[in-house]
Design a protein around this motif. Structure first.
Motif, PDB file in Angstrom:
ATOM      1  N   LYS A 183      -3.000  -6.431   2.497  1.00 14.06           N
ATOM      2  CA  LYS A 183      -2.234  -5.499   3.196  1.00 14.06           C
ATOM      3  C   LYS A 183      -1.731  -4.370   2.157  1.00 14.06           C
ATOM      4  CE  LYS A 183       2.198  -5.458   5.821  1.00 14.06           C
ATOM      5  NZ  LYS A 183       3.178  -6.392   6.514  1.00 14.06           N
ATOM      6  N   VAL A 184      -1.418  -4.738   0.922  1.00  9.81           N
ATOM      7  CA  VAL A 184      -0.963  -4.085  -0.176  1.00  9.81           C
ATOM      8  C   VAL A 184      -2.193  -2.791  -0.430  1.00  9.81           C
ATOM      9  CG1 VAL A 184      -0.578  -3.712  -2.573  1.00  9.81           C
ATOM     10  CG2 VAL A 184       0.538  -5.500  -1.356  1.00  9.81           C
ATOM     11  N   LYS A 185      -3.111  -3.299  -0.287  1.00 14.29           N
ATOM     12  CA  LYS A 185      -4.651  -2.388  -0.499  1.00 14.29           C
ATOM     13  C   LYS A 185      -4.898  -1.477   0.588  1.00 14.29           C
ATOM     14  CE  LYS A 185      -6.943  -5.270  -3.449  1.00 14.29           C
ATOM     15  NZ  LYS A 185      -7.979  -6.436  -3.903  1.00 14.29           N
ATOM     16  N   GLN A 186      -4.475  -1.707   2.034  1.00 15.27           N
ATOM     17  CA  GLN A 186      -4.740  -1.087   3.105  1.00 15.27           C
ATOM     18  C   GLN A 186      -3.574  -0.199   3.141  1.00 15.27           C
ATOM     19  OE1 GLN A 186      -4.459  -4.052   6.093  1.00 15.27           O
ATOM     20  NE2 GLN A 186      -6.594  -4.828   5.749  1.00 15.27           N
ATOM     21  N   PHE A 187      -2.564  -0.302   2.621  1.00 16.19           N
ATOM     22  CA  PHE A 187      -1.583   0.832   2.635  1.00 16.19           C
ATOM     23  C   PHE A 187      -1.706   1.796   1.733  1.00 16.19           C
ATOM     24  CE2 PHE A 187       1.560  -2.025   5.084  1.00 16.19           C
ATOM     25  CZ  PHE A 187       1.679  -1.142   6.064  1.00 16.19           C
ATOM     26  N   GLY A 188      -2.784   1.599   0.432  1.00 15.05           N
ATOM     27  CA  GLY A 188      -2.938   2.303  -0.354  1.00 15.05           C
ATOM     28  C   GLY A 188      -2.379   2.268  -1.520  1.00 15.05           C
ATOM     29  N   PHE A 189      -1.633   1.132  -1.923  1.00 10.97           N
ATOM     30  CA  PHE A 189      -0.830   0.881  -3.090  1.00 10.97           C
ATOM     31  C   PHE A 189      -1.850   0.443  -3.974  1.00 10.97           C
ATOM     32  CE2 PHE A 189       2.535   0.215  -0.203  1.00 10.97           C
ATOM     33  CZ  PHE A 189       3.663   1.033  -0.836  1.00 10.97           C
ATOM     34  N   LYS A 190      -1.591   0.794  -5.594  1.00  9.54           N
ATOM     35  CA  LYS A 190      -2.183   0.166  -6.402  1.00  9.54           C
ATOM     36  C   LYS A 190      -1.431  -0.947  -6.977  1.00  9.54           C
ATOM     37  CE  LYS A 190      -4.209   4.548  -8.122  1.00  9.54           C
ATOM     38  NZ  LYS A 190      -4.504   5.527  -9.274  1.00  9.54           N
TER      39      LYS A 190
END
Length: 177
Positions: free
Chosen positions: A56-63
């Protein structure tokens, strides 16, 4: 001094962090503690629920990067199979590990969130650099080392002081700042 121990946001677990709201506000990177923030202090691997949160973190675009005071073996064993960068033996709340993590993510303090379970290491360290600090409840305190147990006692003293100063409200809904 005590104000530096107050997080911008308090949640029960990492799963309660409002990722979409934070992304909309311009945050692009998450520095997270490992022990008692993501998993228990003795848990060697991520839980299935945590793996979904990482996605989910990656899908939102967070590093995402782990910054831990624990040793190379502990942090590497957890982070490497998940292809997550890390800083080990960080000596938080020192500025250096937070700066190193931001440099690796190529982000500024204004774009960076710090997530952790300790006020004296994670929150204080993040606040000193102007990062958006998120305090989670510790997953399990029974397996913590002596240093963390000492920190928890100091945190209780600080909480008493913060409550007296009106800076810490137990049942107040925390709002994103």
């Amino acid at each position: 001094m005590f104000e530096m121990l107050v997080p911008k946001l308090r949640v029960n677990t990492v799963f309660d962090i409002p990722l979409e709201e934070l992304y909309i506000k311009g945050y692009r990177g998450i520095i997270t503690d490992l022990d008692n923030t993501l998993v228990g202090a003795k848990a060697p691997l991520a839980t299935p629920e945590l793996l979904l949160w990482f996605e989910k973190v990656k899908q939102f675009g967070f590093k995402l990067i782990i910054v831990s005071n624990n040793n190379m073996n502990r942090v590497s064993r957890f982070a490497t199979p998940l292809n997550i960068g890390f800083v080990h033996q960080a000596r938080k709340p020192s500025n250096a590990p937070f700066r190193k993590a931001m440099k690796q993510m190529e982000l500024s303090p204004e774009q960076t969130i710090v997530v952790g379970d300790q006020m004296l290491t994670d929150v204080y360290g993040g606040n000193r650099l102007g990062l958006h600090t998120v305090l989670v409840l510790p997953i399990s305190v029974k397996d913590e080392g002596i240093g963390t147990r000492i920190n928890r006692r100091i945190e209780q003293i600080a909480l008493t002081r913060l409550r007296k100063q009106g800076l810490w409200h137990e049942h107040e809904e925390e709002k994103l700042k």
